[in-house]
Design a protein around this motif. Structure first.
Motif, PDB file in Angstrom:
ATOM      1  N   THR A   1       0.825  -1.200   0.000  1.00  0.00           N
ATOM      2  CA  THR A   1       0.000   0.000   0.000  1.00  0.00           C
ATOM      3  C   THR A   1       0.860   1.252   0.000  1.00  0.00           C
ATOM      4  OG1 THR A   1      -0.211   0.193   2.421  1.00  0.00           O
ATOM      5  CG2 THR A   1      -1.847  -1.173   1.271  1.00  0.00           C
ATOM      6  N   VAL A   2       0.285   2.308  -0.556  1.00  0.00           N
ATOM      7  CA  VAL A   2       0.892   3.636  -0.532  1.00  0.00           C
ATOM      8  C   VAL A   2      -0.135   4.615   0.023  1.00  0.00           C
ATOM      9  CG1 VAL A   2       2.488   3.183  -2.437  1.00  0.00           C
ATOM     10  CG2 VAL A   2       0.241   4.146  -2.931  1.00  0.00           C
ATOM     11  N   VAL A   3       0.371   5.725   0.537  1.00  0.00           N
ATOM     12  CA  VAL A   3      -0.485   6.778   1.086  1.00  0.00           C
ATOM     13  C   VAL A   3       0.037   8.136   0.634  1.00  0.00           C
ATOM     14  CG1 VAL A   3      -1.217   5.485   3.141  1.00  0.00           C
ATOM     15  CG2 VAL A   3       0.846   6.894   3.241  1.00  0.00           C
ATOM     16  N   SER A   4      -0.805   9.125   0.779  1.00  0.00           N
ATOM     17  CA  SER A   4      -0.385  10.492   0.513  1.00  0.00           C
ATOM     18  C   SER A   4       0.536  10.957   1.635  1.00  0.00           C
ATOM     19  CB  SER A   4      -1.612  11.415   0.459  1.00  0.00           C
ATOM     20  OG  SER A   4      -1.204  12.767   0.474  1.00  0.00           O
ATOM     21  N   PRO A   5       1.651  11.614   1.302  1.00  0.00           N
ATOM     22  CA  PRO A   5       2.507  12.146   2.361  1.00  0.00           C
ATOM     23  C   PRO A   5       1.801  13.244   3.159  1.00  0.00           C
ATOM     24  CG  PRO A   5       3.253  12.914   0.213  1.00  0.00           C
ATOM     25  CD  PRO A   5       2.163  11.921  -0.031  1.00  0.00           C
ATOM     26  N   GLU A   6       0.745  13.812   2.576  1.00  0.00           N
ATOM     27  CA  GLU A   6      -0.030  14.835   3.278  1.00  0.00           C
ATOM     28  C   GLU A   6      -0.974  14.234   4.311  1.00  0.00           C
ATOM     29  OE1 GLU A   6      -2.026  17.068   0.228  1.00  0.00           O
ATOM     30  OE2 GLU A   6      -0.157  17.421  -0.854  1.00  0.00           O
ATOM     31  N   ASP A   7      -1.226  12.919   4.232  1.00  0.00           N
ATOM     32  CA  ASP A   7      -2.148  12.242   5.146  1.00  0.00           C
ATOM     33  C   ASP A   7      -1.690  10.799   5.353  1.00  0.00           C
ATOM     34  OD1 ASP A   7      -4.307  11.685   6.761  1.00  0.00           O
ATOM     35  OD2 ASP A   7      -5.778  11.651   5.134  1.00  0.00           O
ATOM     36  N   PRO A   8      -0.541  10.595   6.021  1.00  0.00           N
ATOM     37  CA  PRO A   8       0.026   9.259   6.149  1.00  0.00           C
ATOM     38  C   PRO A   8      -0.859   8.265   6.900  1.00  0.00           C
ATOM     39  CG  PRO A   8       1.244  10.820   7.494  1.00  0.00           C
ATOM     40  CD  PRO A   8       0.282  11.612   6.668  1.00  0.00           C
ATOM     41  N   ASP A   9      -1.805   8.741   7.679  1.00  0.00           N
ATOM     42  CA  ASP A   9      -2.727   7.852   8.379  1.00  0.00           C
ATOM     43  C   ASP A   9      -4.089   7.801   7.702  1.00  0.00           C
ATOM     44  OD1 ASP A   9      -0.884   7.122  10.405  1.00  0.00           O
ATOM     45  OD2 ASP A   9      -1.247   9.045  11.404  1.00  0.00           O
ATOM     46  N   GLY A  10      -4.174   8.348   6.492  1.00  0.00           N
ATOM     47  CA  GLY A  10      -5.427   8.373   5.745  1.00  0.00           C
ATOM     48  C   GLY A  10      -5.630   7.114   4.931  1.00  0.00           C
ATOM     49  N   VAL A  11      -6.450   7.227   3.925  1.00  0.00           N
ATOM     50  CA  VAL A  11      -6.801   6.095   3.071  1.00  0.00           C
ATOM     51  C   VAL A  11      -5.542   5.547   2.404  1.00  0.00           C
ATOM     52  CG1 VAL A  11      -8.113   5.377   1.033  1.00  0.00           C
ATOM     53  CG2 VAL A  11      -9.116   6.992   2.661  1.00  0.00           C
ATOM     54  N   GLU A  12      -5.413   4.215   2.436  1.00  0.00           N
ATOM     55  CA  GLU A  12      -4.300   3.543   1.779  1.00  0.00           C
ATOM     56  C   GLU A  12      -4.745   3.074   0.400  1.00  0.00           C
ATOM     57  OE1 GLU A  12      -2.313   0.544   4.257  1.00  0.00           O
ATOM     58  OE2 GLU A  12      -3.290   1.501   5.981  1.00  0.00           O
ATOM     59  N   LEU A  13      -3.844   3.179  -0.574  1.00  0.00           N
ATOM     60  CA  LEU A  13      -4.080   2.677  -1.920  1.00  0.00           C
ATOM     61  C   LEU A  13      -3.329   1.360  -2.049  1.00  0.00           C
ATOM     62  CD1 LEU A  13      -5.290   3.169  -4.749  1.00  0.00           C
ATOM     63  CD2 LEU A  13      -3.121   4.273  -5.342  1.00  0.00           C
ATOM     64  N   LEU A  14      -4.079   0.271  -2.196  1.00  0.00           N
ATOM     65  CA  LEU A  14      -3.489  -1.054  -2.362  1.00  0.00           C
ATOM     66  C   LEU A  14      -3.120  -1.257  -3.820  1.00  0.00           C
ATOM     67  CD1 LEU A  14      -2.838  -3.930  -1.319  1.00  0.00           C
ATOM     68  CD2 LEU A  14      -5.241  -4.501  -1.757  1.00  0.00           C
ATOM     69  N   LEU A  15      -1.872  -1.567  -4.080  1.00  0.00           N
ATOM     70  CA  LEU A  15      -1.408  -1.881  -5.430  1.00  0.00           C
ATOM     71  C   LEU A  15      -1.676  -3.368  -5.637  1.00  0.00           C
ATOM     72  CD1 LEU A  15       1.906   0.206  -5.368  1.00  0.00           C
ATOM     73  CD2 LEU A  15      -0.387   0.913  -6.125  1.00  0.00           C
ATOM     74  N   GLU A  16      -2.893  -3.654  -6.030  1.00  0.00           N
ATOM     75  CA  GLU A  16      -3.455  -5.004  -6.095  1.00  0.00           C
ATOM     76  C   GLU A  16      -3.039  -5.718  -7.379  1.00  0.00           C
ATOM     77  OE1 GLU A  16      -5.968  -8.052  -4.775  1.00  0.00           O
ATOM     78  OE2 GLU A  16      -6.175  -6.079  -3.836  1.00  0.00           O
ATOM     79  N   PRO A  17      -2.443  -6.906  -7.274  1.00  0.00           N
ATOM     80  CA  PRO A  17      -2.085  -7.646  -8.484  1.00  0.00           C
ATOM     81  C   PRO A  17      -3.329  -7.955  -9.324  1.00  0.00           C
ATOM     82  CG  PRO A  17      -1.058  -8.632  -6.549  1.00  0.00           C
ATOM     83  CD  PRO A  17      -2.045  -7.606  -6.053  1.00  0.00           C
ATOM     84  N   SER A  18      -3.169  -7.828 -10.628  1.00  0.00           N
ATOM     85  CA  SER A  18      -4.315  -8.006 -11.520  1.00  0.00           C
ATOM     86  C   SER A  18      -4.340  -9.409 -12.126  1.00  0.00           C
ATOM     87  CB  SER A  18      -4.318  -6.932 -12.614  1.00  0.00           C
ATOM     88  OG  SER A  18      -3.124  -6.978 -13.357  1.00  0.00           O
ATOM     89  N   GLY A  19      -4.108 -10.426 -11.293  1.00  0.00           N
ATOM     90  CA  GLY A  19      -4.027 -11.791 -11.776  1.00  0.00           C
ATOM     91  C   GLY A  19      -5.346 -12.497 -12.030  1.00  0.00           C
TER      92      GLY A  19
END
Length: 127
Positions: A41-59
């Motif tokens: 997962t990655v997050v915005s540096p402006e909101d490190p405890d905010g919504v996480e973006l999961l880089l989900e494999p597209s298998g």
């Protein structure tokens, strides 16, 4: 109820991590082995405890046709808020990001759409 994690389906997690951190400016939050893939997962540096973006494999077999249909129709998979679409467009183009839609004003919203190199179109928008 609140959103904690949302996903973007990526063809290659390592390539996606580089794109989303090095070019877009997100920061890695979690990187945990999960079978043959990772809970990445990655997050915005402006909101490190905010919504996480999961880089989900597209298998999954349904993912390829789904992503291809969205891209062929020019439909972004998701949207990120930015302060200034034109400035972000200029910054990202300078880094080599390919846009499929330049900044376009639609009433009170300005949007632009780029290719994330991982099989998705992503929209940036500002009110």
């Amino acid at each position: 109820m609140r959103i904690t994690v949302t996903s973007v389906l990526v063809d290659d997690q390592e390539k996606a991590l580089a794109f989303y951190t090095d070019l877009l400016g997100f920061v890695k939050k979690h990187d945990v082995p999960a079978g043959g893939a990772r809970w990445l997962t990655v997050v915005s540096p402006e909101d490190p405890d905010g919504v996480e973006l999961l880089l989900e494999p597209s298998g999954h077999p349904a993912v390829g046709p789904f992503k291809e249909a969205l891209v062929n129709d020019g439909i972004p998979f998701t949207s990120f808020t930015v302060k200034d679409v034109q400035a972000e467009y200029d910054r990202l183009r300078g880094l080599g990001v390919t846009f499929t839609q330049p900044p376009t004003q639609m009433g009170p919203v300005t949007t632009a759409v780029f290719d994330d190199t991982c099989g998705n179109l992503i929209q940036i928008a500002a009110m």
